[in-house]
Design a protein around this motif. Sequence first.
Motif, PDB file in Angstrom:
ATOM      1  N   THR A  97       0.855  -1.441  -0.009  1.00 15.01           N
ATOM      2  CA  THR A  97      -0.139   0.047   0.039  1.00 15.01           C
ATOM      3  C   THR A  97       0.975   1.106  -0.038  1.00 15.01           C
ATOM      4  N   ASP A 115      -5.211  -7.226   3.380  1.00 17.99           N
ATOM      5  CA  ASP A 115      -4.585  -6.713   2.325  1.00 17.99           C
ATOM      6  C   ASP A 115      -4.369  -7.417   1.050  1.00 17.99           C
ATOM      7  N   THR A 163      -4.933  -1.125  -4.881  1.00 15.29           N
ATOM      8  CA  THR A 163      -4.147   0.029  -4.705  1.00 15.29           C
ATOM      9  C   THR A 163      -3.507   0.646  -6.009  1.00 15.29           C
ATOM     10  N   ARG A 216      -6.347   4.337  -5.034  1.00 16.62           N
ATOM     11  CA  ARG A 216      -7.537   3.413  -4.773  1.00 16.62           C
ATOM     12  C   ARG A 216      -8.051   3.433  -6.272  1.00 16.62           C
TER      13      ARG A 216
END
Length: 465
Positions: free
Chosen positions: A241, A262, A269, A295
């Motif tokens: 990220t 994640d 991401t 995003r």
Amino acid sequence: MRAERVDHPIDHDQAVDTLRRSYAAVPTGEPVRLAKRTSNLFRPRSAPRTPGLDVSGLNGVLSVDPAGRTADVQGMCTYEDLVDATLPHGLMPLVVPQLRTITLGGAVTGLGIESTSFRNGLPHESVRELDVLTGSGEIVTARPDGEHTDLFTAFPNSLGSLGYATRLRIELQPVGRYVALRNIRFTQLEALTDAIAEVTATRSWAGEPVDVMDGVMFSPGEAYLILGTFTDAADPPSDYTGQAIYYRSLRQRTRDVLTAYDYLWRWDTDWFWCSAAFGAQHPVVRRLWPARYRRSDFYHRLVRLEHRHQVAARIDRLRGQPARERVVQDVEIPLDRTADFLRWFAGAVGMNPVWLCPLRLREPSGPGSARSWPLYPLRPGQDYVNIGFWGSVPIAPGAADGDVNRTIERRVSESGGHKSLYSDAYYDRDAFDRLYGGDTWRAVKDRYDPDHRLTGLYEKAVARA
């Protein structure tokens, strides 16, 4: 100790009443649209002339039943919010599409896929029942069996042409705290597809269980199969990220670990690899680019601005560069035709990387029990690979915008595959009806939307209404 059902304080009845009132307020003959802040569609559409349907109160999780492994979820709830509600119970939806702002209702009516699809199929296959606002303005509860089974089976891939889901009851599955990953490199595509067949059949590889599977092809001579196992004990996890970029790690690591959270959003991401088009993968730009804007929904917002203002297209014209055709597609190809299709695509279209996501319709009660879905008629028992490619190509001299997409559509059909409808489609009506269950759609449409107030499926997907 039995885990108790967890209810969330949402006035669902009031939200449904608000939706129904907003639907009744749309004048007859005017197009019906949802008033949503986000969208994962790539089909340009005509500008609405009336306010959209008020779905502002339909974006939450109503309850989670950890013991029964189910959740009642409102139709506009994003998977990001849904996962936030289920992970604390060690549970996740059977399929979690890869982008945070995809909604549950959107994934069911418009299809979705992810790395559990080789064993769990598509998101709509985990739905036990759903409430639908139909074109007649009524709320209907559709289940696999019973009075409204026709709506239940036709709803997937109907794209809102048969109604909008207000509540869905879905199945959940256990998930570990971490996902241990193996990145396996292949230099021959047939070896890759053989490995997919083995993992699909045995749910294991080299003696280790496989809970999730997807892949990436950088070229026909360099492809990776990503195999993951849910676990509660693992080495310290990686973090993609920040500065590190997930898809690049496939070439750098043979093994990796991510937290379950994640892992579910590993592609979001950087919108897979599409963030490079905005400069977000340049080390300097990445340090300056706020993490909250790394995003998919933010990148999609930039794309919508480009569609509206054509800034990049104008710059290309000033530089004397050819116009470009958008090629944004996900297609399902039978596994035994996948290697040939990928080689053809690499030579004829030349976009890379491409995403690979194995798929098999779910068999909830054993072999031979998979349900067919007429508006997206994949064959039960058949292994497929979803191939995703997202970008643009120069329009060749003498060619027209859309020619590359039309060529891909023909090749997909020749390969016995199907194409998702979230982006541009160019089929004529006869071909569209043949590929997407036109006769079934019309029968269900006439029953639940007799005045045809909701825009038709062909009009939405091809005519961009």
